[in-house]
Scaffold this motif. Structure first.
Motif, mmCIF file in Angstrom:
data_model
loop_
_atom_site.group_PDB
_atom_site.id
_atom_site.type_symbol
_atom_site.label_atom_id
_atom_site.label_comp_id
_atom_site.label_asym_id
_atom_site.label_seq_id
_atom_site.Cartn_x
_atom_site.Cartn_y
_atom_site.Cartn_z
ATOM 1 N N LEU A 167 31.189 1.343 -1.993
ATOM 2 C CA LEU A 167 32.054 2.004 -0.956
ATOM 3 C C LEU A 167 31.440 3.389 -0.693
ATOM 4 N N SER A 168 30.411 3.756 -1.217
ATOM 5 C CA SER A 168 29.697 5.206 -0.744
ATOM 6 C C SER A 168 29.465 5.460 0.530
ATOM 7 N N LYS A 169 29.087 4.504 1.462
ATOM 8 C CA LYS A 169 29.068 4.667 2.628
ATOM 9 C C LYS A 169 30.279 4.279 3.547
ATOM 10 N N SER A 170 31.377 4.106 3.085
ATOM 11 C CA SER A 170 32.519 3.754 3.806
ATOM 12 C C SER A 170 33.160 5.297 4.632
ATOM 13 N N GLN A 171 33.967 4.931 5.603
ATOM 14 C CA GLN A 171 34.600 6.187 6.321
ATOM 15 C C GLN A 171 36.353 5.934 6.179
ATOM 16 N N PHE A 172 36.646 5.766 5.028
ATOM 17 C CA PHE A 172 38.169 5.525 5.004
ATOM 18 C C PHE A 172 38.729 6.836 4.936
ATOM 19 N N PRO A 173 39.913 7.069 5.405
ATOM 20 C CA PRO A 173 40.708 7.981 5.797
ATOM 21 C C PRO A 173 41.284 8.537 4.203
ATOM 22 N N VAL A 174 41.699 7.793 3.411
ATOM 23 C CA VAL A 174 42.185 7.852 2.136
ATOM 24 C C VAL A 174 41.050 8.237 1.140
ATOM 25 N N SER A 175 41.253 9.278 -0.010
ATOM 26 C CA SER A 175 40.186 9.472 -0.920
ATOM 27 C C SER A 175 40.150 8.422 -1.932
ATOM 28 N N ILE A 176 39.139 8.146 -2.610
ATOM 29 C CA ILE A 176 38.815 7.259 -3.894
ATOM 30 C C ILE A 176 38.203 7.966 -5.011
ATOM 31 N N LEU A 177 38.999 8.062 -6.116
ATOM 32 C CA LEU A 177 38.338 8.874 -7.400
ATOM 33 C C LEU A 177 37.742 7.607 -8.300
ATOM 34 N N PHE A 178 36.594 7.673 -8.467
ATOM 35 C CA PHE A 178 35.878 6.653 -9.347
ATOM 36 C C PHE A 178 35.816 7.323 -10.646
ATOM 37 N N VAL A 179 36.036 6.792 -12.030
ATOM 38 C CA VAL A 179 36.224 7.721 -12.950
ATOM 39 C C VAL A 179 35.942 6.671 -14.408
ATOM 40 N N ALA A 180 34.940 6.988 -15.099
ATOM 41 C CA ALA A 180 34.720 6.638 -16.527
ATOM 42 C C ALA A 180 35.114 7.471 -17.539
ATOM 43 N N VAL A 181 36.467 7.163 -17.999
ATOM 44 C CA VAL A 181 36.989 8.132 -18.758
ATOM 45 C C VAL A 181 36.341 7.984 -20.261
ATOM 46 N N SER A 182 36.745 8.898 -21.130
ATOM 47 C CA SER A 182 36.154 8.787 -22.317
ATOM 48 C C SER A 182 37.668 8.821 -23.589
ATOM 49 N N GLY A 183 37.360 8.595 -24.761
ATOM 50 C CA GLY A 183 38.573 8.662 -25.512
ATOM 51 C C GLY A 183 39.617 7.762 -25.549
ATOM 52 N N GLU A 184 39.560 6.702 -24.860
ATOM 53 C CA GLU A 184 40.376 5.435 -24.837
ATOM 54 C C GLU A 184 40.668 5.065 -26.453
ATOM 55 N N GLU A 185 39.684 4.587 -27.070
ATOM 56 C CA GLU A 185 39.789 4.050 -28.357
ATOM 57 C C GLU A 185 40.453 4.981 -29.228
ATOM 58 N N GLN A 186 40.423 6.298 -28.959
ATOM 59 C CA GLN A 186 41.057 7.486 -30.021
ATOM 60 C C GLN A 186 42.380 7.884 -29.325
ATOM 61 N N GLY A 187 43.081 7.194 -28.467
ATOM 62 C CA GLY A 187 44.204 7.432 -28.249
ATOM 63 C C GLY A 187 44.511 7.847 -26.616
ATOM 64 N N LEU A 188 43.751 7.095 -25.649
ATOM 65 C CA LEU A 188 43.879 7.382 -24.383
ATOM 66 C C LEU A 188 43.738 8.839 -23.897
ATOM 67 N N LEU A 189 42.715 9.547 -24.593
ATOM 68 C CA LEU A 189 42.836 10.919 -24.365
ATOM 69 C C LEU A 189 42.140 11.351 -23.177
ATOM 70 N N GLY A 190 41.232 10.823 -22.656
ATOM 71 C CA GLY A 190 40.429 11.134 -21.425
ATOM 72 C C GLY A 190 41.487 10.765 -20.247
ATOM 73 N N ALA A 191 42.249 9.760 -20.334
ATOM 74 C CA ALA A 191 42.995 9.340 -19.246
ATOM 75 C C ALA A 191 44.279 10.240 -18.986
ATOM 76 N N LYS A 192 44.795 10.683 -20.390
ATOM 77 C CA LYS A 192 45.808 11.620 -20.446
ATOM 78 C C LYS A 192 45.187 13.117 -19.797
ATOM 79 N N MET A 193 44.094 13.477 -19.959
ATOM 80 C CA MET A 193 43.454 14.662 -19.297
ATOM 81 C C MET A 193 43.573 14.564 -17.801
ATOM 82 N N LEU A 194 42.949 13.373 -17.326
ATOM 83 C CA LEU A 194 43.190 13.167 -16.075
ATOM 84 C C LEU A 194 44.354 13.195 -15.407
ATOM 85 N N ALA A 195 45.263 12.404 -16.040
ATOM 86 C CA ALA A 195 46.668 12.132 -15.643
ATOM 87 C C ALA A 195 47.615 13.552 -15.596
ATOM 88 N N ASP A 196 47.307 14.405 -16.574
ATOM 89 C CA ASP A 196 47.852 15.547 -16.575
ATOM 90 C C ASP A 196 47.445 16.465 -15.521
#
Length: 447
Positions: A167-196
Protein backbone atom coordinates in the motif's frame (compact mmCIF):
# COMPACT_ATOMS: atom_id res chain seq x y z
CA UNK A 1 -49.40 0.15 -1.50
CA UNK A 2 -48.95 -3.54 -2.32
CA UNK A 3 -47.30 -2.71 -5.67
CA UNK A 4 -44.88 -0.32 -4.00
CA UNK A 5 -43.80 -2.93 -1.47
CA UNK A 6 -43.16 -5.53 -4.18
CA UNK A 7 -40.99 -3.11 -6.13
CA UNK A 8 -38.89 -2.28 -3.06
CA UNK A 9 -38.41 -5.96 -2.14
CA UNK A 10 -37.30 -6.70 -5.70
CA UNK A 11 -34.85 -3.81 -5.48
CA UNK A 12 -33.43 -5.25 -2.27
CA UNK A 13 -32.83 -8.59 -3.93
CA UNK A 14 -31.10 -7.02 -6.89
CA UNK A 15 -28.89 -4.84 -4.70
CA UNK A 16 -27.68 -7.91 -2.75
CA UNK A 17 -26.76 -9.72 -5.95
CA UNK A 18 -24.98 -6.66 -7.32
CA UNK A 19 -23.03 -6.17 -4.08
CA UNK A 20 -21.49 -9.65 -4.27
CA UNK A 21 -19.76 -8.89 -7.58
CA UNK A 22 -19.18 -5.15 -7.17
CA UNK A 23 -15.45 -4.87 -6.42
CA UNK A 24 -13.06 -1.95 -6.71
CA UNK A 25 -10.37 -2.82 -9.32
CA UNK A 26 -7.73 -0.86 -7.40
CA UNK A 27 -8.33 -2.89 -4.25
CA UNK A 28 -8.33 -6.13 -6.23
CA UNK A 29 -4.96 -5.12 -7.65
CA UNK A 30 -3.50 -4.54 -4.19
CA UNK A 31 -4.87 -7.86 -2.96
CA UNK A 32 -3.24 -9.60 -5.91
CA UNK A 33 0.14 -8.09 -5.03
CA UNK A 34 0.41 -9.85 -1.66
CA UNK A 35 3.35 -12.24 -1.97
CA UNK A 36 3.82 -15.54 -0.16
CA UNK A 37 7.56 -15.39 -0.87
CA UNK A 38 7.79 -11.93 0.67
CA UNK A 39 5.90 -13.06 3.77
CA UNK A 40 8.10 -16.14 4.14
CA UNK A 41 11.27 -14.06 3.82
CA UNK A 42 9.98 -11.72 6.53
CA UNK A 43 9.30 -14.64 8.89
CA UNK A 44 12.72 -16.16 8.22
CA UNK A 45 14.41 -12.87 9.06
CA UNK A 46 12.39 -12.39 12.24
CA UNK A 47 13.24 -15.90 13.45
CA UNK A 48 16.94 -15.26 12.71
CA UNK A 49 17.18 -12.77 15.59
CA UNK A 50 17.18 -15.72 18.01
CA UNK A 51 14.85 -14.08 20.49
CA UNK A 52 12.69 -11.00 20.30
CA UNK A 53 11.83 -10.99 23.99
CA UNK A 54 10.93 -7.49 25.19
CA UNK A 55 13.78 -7.54 27.74
CA UNK A 56 16.36 -8.95 25.32
CA UNK A 57 19.19 -6.79 24.01
CA UNK A 58 18.41 -3.48 22.33
CA UNK A 59 22.07 -2.90 21.37
CA UNK A 60 23.22 -6.20 19.87
CA UNK A 61 23.19 -5.69 16.06
CA UNK A 62 22.21 -9.30 15.31
CA UNK A 63 20.27 -10.76 18.22
CA UNK A 64 17.35 -9.54 20.28
CA UNK A 65 14.45 -7.12 20.15
CA UNK A 66 16.61 -4.12 19.25
CA UNK A 67 18.04 -5.72 16.12
CA UNK A 68 14.55 -6.92 15.15
CA UNK A 69 12.89 -3.54 15.50
CA UNK A 70 15.72 -1.82 13.63
CA UNK A 71 15.24 -4.28 10.78
CA UNK A 72 11.48 -3.58 10.69
CA UNK A 73 12.22 0.15 10.57
CA UNK A 74 14.64 -0.45 7.68
CA UNK A 75 11.90 -2.28 5.76
CA UNK A 76 9.51 0.59 6.38
CA UNK A 77 12.10 3.14 5.24
CA UNK A 78 12.64 1.22 2.03
CA UNK A 79 8.89 1.22 1.28
CA UNK A 80 8.61 4.89 2.25
CA UNK A 81 10.56 5.67 -0.94
CA UNK A 82 7.38 4.73 -2.86
CA UNK A 83 5.17 7.22 -1.02
CA UNK A 84 6.32 10.58 -2.44
CA UNK A 85 7.27 11.70 1.05
CA UNK A 86 3.97 10.77 2.68
CA UNK A 87 5.30 7.86 4.79
CA UNK A 88 6.99 8.81 8.06
CA UNK A 89 9.02 6.07 9.78
CA UNK A 90 9.98 6.28 13.44
CA UNK A 91 10.43 4.38 16.70
CA UNK A 92 8.00 5.23 19.47
CA UNK A 93 9.77 4.30 22.67
CA UNK A 94 10.03 4.80 26.42
CA UNK A 95 12.17 3.48 29.24
CA UNK A 96 10.46 1.15 31.68
CA UNK A 97 11.41 0.53 35.29
CA UNK A 98 10.95 -2.88 36.96
CA UNK A 99 7.26 -3.20 37.82
CA UNK A 100 7.19 -6.28 40.05
CA UNK A 101 5.18 -8.06 37.38
CA UNK A 102 6.67 -8.96 33.99
CA UNK A 103 9.39 -6.31 33.77
CA UNK A 104 12.30 -7.14 36.11
CA UNK A 105 14.94 -4.76 34.80
CA UNK A 106 15.21 -1.37 33.11
CA UNK A 107 13.91 -1.89 29.58
CA UNK A 108 13.60 0.28 26.51
CA UNK A 109 10.15 -0.41 25.07
CA UNK A 110 9.84 0.39 21.38
CA UNK A 111 7.16 0.30 18.68
CA UNK A 112 8.38 0.33 15.05
CA UNK A 113 5.98 2.58 13.13
CA UNK A 114 5.33 3.64 9.53
CA UNK A 115 2.70 6.36 9.18
CA UNK A 116 1.30 6.74 5.66
CA UNK A 117 -0.33 10.15 5.59
CA UNK A 118 -3.61 10.48 3.71
CA UNK A 119 -3.88 12.76 0.70
CA UNK A 120 -6.84 14.77 2.05
CA UNK A 121 -5.50 17.34 4.56
CA UNK A 122 -9.02 17.88 5.89
CA UNK A 123 -9.59 14.18 6.63
CA UNK A 124 -7.98 13.39 9.99
CA UNK A 125 -9.07 9.75 10.21
CA UNK A 126 -6.44 7.11 11.00
CA UNK A 127 -6.56 3.33 10.55
CA UNK A 128 -4.10 1.07 12.40
CA UNK A 129 -2.82 -2.37 11.45
CA UNK A 130 -0.67 -4.03 14.11
CA UNK A 131 1.24 -7.16 15.07
CA UNK A 132 3.54 -7.70 18.04
CA UNK A 133 7.27 -8.01 17.52
CA UNK A 134 8.22 -9.65 20.82
CA UNK A 135 8.42 -13.41 21.32
CA UNK A 136 8.66 -15.74 24.32
CA UNK A 137 9.24 -19.30 25.52
CA UNK A 138 7.59 -21.23 28.38
CA UNK A 139 8.95 -18.85 31.03
CA UNK A 140 7.64 -15.40 30.16
CA UNK A 141 10.61 -13.84 31.98
CA UNK A 142 13.25 -15.78 30.00
CA UNK A 143 14.87 -13.17 27.76
CA UNK A 144 17.83 -15.32 26.64
CA UNK A 145 16.58 -18.67 25.29
CA UNK A 146 15.84 -19.29 21.62
CA UNK A 147 12.33 -17.92 21.06
CA UNK A 148 11.66 -18.03 17.29
CA UNK A 149 8.13 -16.60 17.48
CA UNK A 150 7.38 -17.64 13.91
CA UNK A 151 3.61 -17.55 14.23
CA UNK A 152 3.31 -15.73 17.56
CA UNK A 153 3.63 -13.13 16.33
CA UNK A 154 6.05 -13.17 13.43
CA UNK A 155 3.00 -13.81 11.27
CA UNK A 156 1.27 -10.61 12.39
CA UNK A 157 4.41 -8.51 11.95
CA UNK A 158 5.06 -10.05 8.51
CA UNK A 159 1.50 -9.11 7.52
CA UNK A 160 2.04 -5.54 8.72
CA UNK A 161 5.30 -5.23 6.74
CA UNK A 162 3.75 -6.75 3.64
CA UNK A 163 0.71 -4.48 3.89
CA UNK A 164 3.07 -1.49 4.09
CA UNK A 165 4.91 -2.71 1.00
CA UNK A 166 1.76 -3.21 -1.05
CA UNK A 167 0.00 0.00 0.00
CA UNK A 168 3.02 2.33 0.07
CA UNK A 169 2.21 3.65 -3.44
CA UNK A 170 -1.47 4.20 -2.71
CA UNK A 171 -3.13 7.61 -2.75
CA UNK A 172 -5.79 7.12 -0.10
CA UNK A 173 -7.42 10.17 1.49
CA UNK A 174 -7.27 8.51 4.92
CA UNK A 175 -4.03 7.83 6.85
CA UNK A 176 -2.80 4.33 7.75
CA UNK A 177 -0.44 3.53 10.62
CA UNK A 178 1.54 0.29 10.30
CA UNK A 179 3.03 -0.78 13.63
CA UNK A 180 5.05 -3.65 15.10
CA UNK A 181 4.46 -3.20 18.83
CA UNK A 182 6.62 -4.62 21.60
CA UNK A 183 5.79 -5.79 25.11
CA UNK A 184 2.70 -7.81 24.21
CA UNK A 185 3.83 -10.88 26.13
CA UNK A 186 4.78 -8.70 29.12
CA UNK A 187 1.31 -7.18 29.42
CA UNK A 188 0.30 -5.41 26.18
CA UNK A 189 2.76 -2.64 27.04
CA UNK A 190 3.60 -1.34 23.56
CA UNK A 191 -0.03 -1.31 22.47
CA UNK A 192 -0.96 0.59 25.63
CA UNK A 193 1.80 3.13 24.93
CA UNK A 194 0.36 3.74 21.44
CA UNK A 195 -3.28 3.71 22.58
CA UNK A 196 -2.48 6.20 25.34
CA UNK A 197 -0.87 8.50 22.76
CA UNK A 198 -3.90 8.23 20.47
CA UNK A 199 -6.21 9.04 23.38
CA UNK A 200 -4.10 11.95 24.69
CA UNK A 201 -3.83 13.50 21.23
CA UNK A 202 -7.50 12.93 20.32
CA UNK A 203 -6.78 10.91 17.20
CA UNK A 204 -9.75 10.30 14.92
CA UNK A 205 -9.02 6.59 15.07
CA UNK A 206 -11.41 4.87 12.69
CA UNK A 207 -10.39 1.26 13.25
CA UNK A 208 -7.65 -1.00 14.63
CA UNK A 209 -6.87 -4.36 13.00
CA UNK A 210 -4.70 -6.33 15.43
CA UNK A 211 -3.14 -9.44 13.87
CA UNK A 212 -1.81 -11.98 16.35
CA UNK A 213 -1.05 -15.51 15.09
CA UNK A 214 -2.50 -15.61 11.56
CA UNK A 215 -0.12 -18.09 9.93
CA UNK A 216 -0.88 -21.62 11.18
CA UNK A 217 -3.80 -23.57 9.81
CA UNK A 218 -2.90 -26.68 7.82
CA UNK A 219 -1.00 -28.31 10.69
CA UNK A 220 -3.95 -28.13 13.06
CA UNK A 221 -7.10 -28.21 10.93
CA UNK A 222 -8.73 -31.60 10.59
CA UNK A 223 -9.21 -33.25 7.23
CA UNK A 224 -12.90 -32.39 7.33
CA UNK A 225 -12.40 -28.78 8.47
CA UNK A 226 -13.40 -27.43 5.06
CA UNK A 227 -12.48 -23.95 3.87
CA UNK A 228 -9.72 -22.23 5.89
CA UNK A 229 -11.10 -20.08 8.70
CA UNK A 230 -9.95 -16.81 10.23
CA UNK A 231 -11.35 -15.61 13.54
CA UNK A 232 -12.24 -11.98 14.25
CA UNK A 233 -12.74 -11.28 17.95
CA UNK A 234 -14.88 -8.28 18.87
CA UNK A 235 -16.41 -6.96 22.08
CA UNK A 236 -20.12 -6.28 22.46
CA UNK A 237 -20.71 -3.17 24.55
CA UNK A 238 -17.98 -0.57 24.79
CA UNK A 239 -16.21 -0.20 28.12
CA UNK A 240 -17.20 3.47 27.90
CA UNK A 241 -20.94 2.82 27.82
CA UNK A 242 -22.34 4.40 30.94
CA UNK A 243 -25.04 2.67 32.94
CA UNK A 244 -27.65 4.93 31.35
CA UNK A 245 -26.37 4.30 27.85
CA UNK A 246 -26.14 0.56 28.47
CA UNK A 247 -29.74 0.54 29.66
CA UNK A 248 -30.84 2.23 26.44
CA UNK A 249 -28.82 -0.26 24.38
CA UNK A 250 -30.48 -3.18 26.15
CA UNK A 251 -33.90 -1.61 25.71
CA UNK A 252 -33.35 -1.25 21.96
CA UNK A 253 -31.83 -4.71 21.53
CA UNK A 254 -28.46 -3.37 20.33
CA UNK A 255 -26.20 -5.46 22.60
CA UNK A 256 -24.67 -6.99 19.50
CA UNK A 257 -24.12 -3.72 17.63
CA UNK A 258 -21.25 -1.92 19.29
CA UNK A 259 -18.59 -0.34 17.11
CA UNK A 260 -16.24 -3.35 17.35
CA UNK A 261 -19.01 -5.67 16.16
CA UNK A 262 -19.64 -3.37 13.20
CA UNK A 263 -15.95 -3.45 12.31
CA UNK A 264 -15.89 -7.25 12.61
CA UNK A 265 -18.83 -7.54 10.20
CA UNK A 266 -17.06 -5.12 7.88
CA UNK A 267 -13.93 -7.29 7.96
CA UNK A 268 -15.97 -10.36 7.10
CA UNK A 269 -17.93 -8.80 4.25
CA UNK A 270 -14.97 -6.97 2.71
CA UNK A 271 -12.47 -9.77 3.22
CA UNK A 272 -14.68 -12.44 1.72
CA UNK A 273 -15.60 -10.18 -1.19
CA UNK A 274 -11.99 -9.61 -2.29
CA UNK A 275 -10.21 -12.77 -1.09
CA UNK A 276 -11.00 -16.30 -2.21
CA UNK A 277 -11.00 -19.42 -0.07
CA UNK A 278 -11.45 -17.89 3.37
CA UNK A 279 -14.29 -18.24 5.87
CA UNK A 280 -14.13 -15.34 8.32
CA UNK A 281 -15.71 -16.32 11.61
CA UNK A 282 -17.16 -13.67 13.91
CA UNK A 283 -16.30 -14.50 17.52
CA UNK A 284 -18.42 -12.52 19.94
CA UNK A 285 -15.80 -12.06 22.64
CA UNK A 286 -13.10 -9.43 23.01
CA UNK A 287 -10.49 -12.21 23.09
CA UNK A 288 -9.83 -15.81 24.02
CA UNK A 289 -10.10 -17.15 27.58
CA UNK A 290 -6.94 -16.66 29.71
CA UNK A 291 -5.31 -14.57 26.96
CA UNK A 292 -5.09 -10.99 25.80
CA UNK A 293 -4.33 -9.09 22.62
CA UNK A 294 -2.99 -5.70 21.57
CA UNK A 295 -6.42 -4.47 20.48
CA UNK A 296 -7.55 -4.40 24.12
CA UNK A 297 -5.77 -1.18 25.22
CA UNK A 298 -7.52 0.57 22.33
CA UNK A 299 -10.85 -0.99 23.30
CA UNK A 300 -10.31 0.19 26.87
CA UNK A 301 -9.94 3.76 25.58
CA UNK A 302 -13.20 3.50 23.64
CA UNK A 303 -11.64 3.03 20.20
CA UNK A 304 -12.97 0.57 17.61
CA UNK A 305 -10.61 -2.42 17.58
CA UNK A 306 -10.70 -6.13 16.76
CA UNK A 307 -8.31 -9.07 16.84
CA UNK A 308 -7.66 -11.35 13.82
CA UNK A 309 -6.22 -14.77 14.64
CA UNK A 310 -5.95 -18.43 13.59
CA UNK A 311 -9.07 -20.53 13.95
CA UNK A 312 -7.11 -23.58 15.04
CA UNK A 313 -4.61 -22.83 17.82
CA UNK A 314 -1.86 -25.31 18.60
CA UNK A 315 -0.61 -24.84 22.14
CA UNK A 316 2.45 -27.03 21.47
CA UNK A 317 3.69 -24.30 19.13
CA UNK A 318 3.13 -21.18 21.21
CA UNK A 319 4.60 -20.11 24.56
CA UNK A 320 6.82 -23.21 24.56
CA UNK A 321 10.53 -23.93 24.93
CA UNK A 322 11.92 -25.32 21.68
CA UNK A 323 12.49 -29.02 22.41
CA UNK A 324 11.59 -32.58 21.45
CA UNK A 325 9.82 -34.90 23.89
CA UNK A 326 8.73 -38.45 23.02
CA UNK A 327 9.45 -37.73 19.34
CA UNK A 328 7.17 -34.67 19.46
CA UNK A 329 8.45 -31.20 18.62
CA UNK A 330 7.50 -28.20 20.72
CA UNK A 331 8.08 -24.54 20.01
CA UNK A 332 6.97 -21.79 17.65
CA UNK A 333 9.11 -22.92 14.72
CA UNK A 334 8.89 -21.83 11.11
CA UNK A 335 8.32 -25.42 9.98
CA UNK A 336 4.84 -25.24 11.48
CA UNK A 337 3.85 -22.21 9.42
CA UNK A 338 1.26 -22.32 6.62
CA UNK A 339 2.33 -19.60 4.19
CA UNK A 340 -0.64 -19.97 1.85
CA UNK A 341 -2.89 -19.32 4.83
CA UNK A 342 -0.76 -16.37 5.93
CA UNK A 343 -0.93 -14.91 2.42
CA UNK A 344 -4.72 -15.21 2.42
CA UNK A 345 -5.07 -13.55 5.82
CA UNK A 346 -2.68 -10.75 4.87
CA UNK A 347 -4.75 -10.15 1.74
CA UNK A 348 -7.85 -9.81 3.94
CA UNK A 349 -6.08 -7.06 5.89
CA UNK A 350 -5.03 -5.28 2.70
CA UNK A 351 -8.58 -5.36 1.34
CA UNK A 352 -10.09 -3.99 4.55
CA UNK A 353 -7.43 -1.30 4.96
CA UNK A 354 -7.82 -0.14 1.37
CA UNK A 355 -11.61 -0.13 1.42
CA UNK A 356 -11.71 1.85 4.66
CA UNK A 357 -8.95 4.23 3.57
CA UNK A 358 -10.76 5.00 0.29
CA UNK A 359 -14.13 5.47 1.97
CA UNK A 360 -15.85 8.67 2.94
CA UNK A 361 -16.48 9.24 6.62
CA UNK A 362 -19.60 7.85 8.22
CA UNK A 363 -22.96 9.57 7.71
CA UNK A 364 -23.88 12.00 10.48
CA UNK A 365 -26.95 12.21 12.74
CA UNK A 366 -28.43 8.89 11.66
CA UNK A 367 -31.90 8.58 13.20
CA UNK A 368 -34.90 6.26 13.17
CA UNK A 369 -38.36 7.76 13.58
CA UNK A 370 -40.45 6.05 16.27
CA UNK A 371 -43.06 8.75 16.78
CA UNK A 372 -45.91 6.49 15.68
CA UNK A 373 -46.83 2.82 15.41
CA UNK A 374 -46.33 1.44 11.91
CA UNK A 375 -45.11 -1.58 9.98
CA UNK A 376 -42.61 0.55 8.08
CA UNK A 377 -39.41 2.25 9.18
CA UNK A 378 -38.30 5.81 8.43
CA UNK A 379 -34.59 6.60 8.57
CA UNK A 380 -32.85 9.94 8.09
CA UNK A 381 -29.25 11.16 8.21
CA UNK A 382 -26.87 13.93 7.19
CA UNK A 383 -23.98 13.78 4.75
CA UNK A 384 -20.51 12.77 6.00
CA UNK A 385 -17.99 15.46 6.96
CA UNK A 386 -15.27 14.19 4.59
CA UNK A 387 -15.03 12.33 1.30
CA UNK A 388 -16.91 12.39 -1.99
CA UNK A 389 -19.96 10.16 -2.07
CA UNK A 390 -22.40 8.93 -4.65
CA UNK A 391 -24.96 7.82 -2.06
CA UNK A 392 -25.69 5.57 0.88
CA UNK A 393 -26.36 1.94 1.68
CA UNK A 394 -29.19 1.09 4.01
CA UNK A 395 -28.25 -2.18 5.74
CA UNK A 396 -30.88 -4.55 7.03
CA UNK A 397 -30.80 -7.75 9.03
CA UNK A 398 -33.14 -9.71 11.23
CA UNK A 399 -32.45 -9.35 14.93
CA UNK A 400 -31.00 -12.87 15.24
CA UNK A 401 -28.72 -12.58 12.19
CA UNK A 402 -25.00 -12.14 12.77
CA UNK A 403 -24.39 -10.24 9.51
CA UNK A 404 -26.19 -7.69 7.36
CA UNK A 405 -28.27 -9.57 4.80
CA UNK A 406 -29.88 -6.84 2.67
CA UNK A 407 -28.79 -3.53 1.19
CA UNK A 408 -30.66 -0.65 -0.39
CA UNK A 409 -28.82 2.08 -2.28
CA UNK A 410 -30.16 5.63 -2.23
CA UNK A 411 -28.90 9.08 -3.06
CA UNK A 412 -31.37 10.71 -0.68
CA UNK A 413 -30.88 11.61 3.00
CA UNK A 414 -33.97 9.79 4.20
CA UNK A 415 -35.89 6.68 3.31
CA UNK A 416 -39.00 4.81 4.39
CA UNK A 417 -38.60 1.03 4.28
CA UNK A 418 -41.58 -1.36 4.28
CA UNK A 419 -40.03 -3.44 7.07
CA UNK A 420 -40.99 -3.15 10.71
CA UNK A 421 -38.46 -1.60 13.11
CA UNK A 422 -39.72 -4.18 15.62
CA UNK A 423 -38.54 -7.09 13.45
CA UNK A 424 -35.31 -5.82 11.88
CA UNK A 425 -32.12 -3.93 12.66
CA UNK A 426 -30.89 -1.13 10.39
CA UNK A 427 -27.73 0.85 9.68
CA UNK A 428 -26.54 3.44 7.17
CA UNK A 429 -23.13 3.73 5.50
CA UNK A 430 -21.64 6.21 3.04
CA UNK A 431 -20.65 4.95 -0.43
CA UNK A 432 -18.09 6.58 -2.72
CA UNK A 433 -18.14 6.67 -6.53
CA UNK A 434 -15.84 3.63 -6.62
CA UNK A 435 -18.11 1.71 -4.24
CA UNK A 436 -16.04 2.00 -1.06
CA UNK A 437 -18.25 1.84 2.02
CA UNK A 438 -17.78 3.51 5.37
CA UNK A 439 -18.32 1.64 8.59
CA UNK A 440 -22.05 1.28 9.30
CA UNK A 441 -23.86 3.60 11.70
CA UNK A 442 -26.75 2.30 13.82
CA UNK A 443 -29.55 4.90 14.00
CA UNK A 444 -30.43 6.70 17.19
CA UNK A 445 -34.05 7.09 18.17
CA UNK A 446 -35.94 10.18 17.03
CA UNK A 447 -39.10 10.82 19.02
Amino acid sequence: MRKTICVVVMFLSLSISAQKVNTDPEISRYVGQVSKDSLKANIEKLVSFGTRHTMSSTTDPKRGIGAARNWVLSKFRNYAKNSNGRMEVYLQHQDLKPDGKRINKETNLGNAIAFLKGTDPNDKRVIIISGHLDSRVSDVMDAESFAPGANDDGSGVAAVIESARVLSKSQFPVSILFVAVSGEEQGLLGAKMLADKAKAENWELEAVLNNDMIGNNSFDAGKTAGKPKLRVFSEGLSAFDTEKTAAAIRNLGLENDGSARQLARYVKETGEKYVKNIDIKLIYRNDRFLRGGDHTPFVNHGFTAVRLTDYFENYDHQHQDVRTENNKKFGDLIEFMDFDYLKTNTAVNVAVLANLAKSASKPESVKMDVKELSNSTKLSWEKPTSGNIKGYHILIRETDSSVWTEKIFTTENSITIPSSKDNFLFAVQSVTDSGNESLPVIPKISR
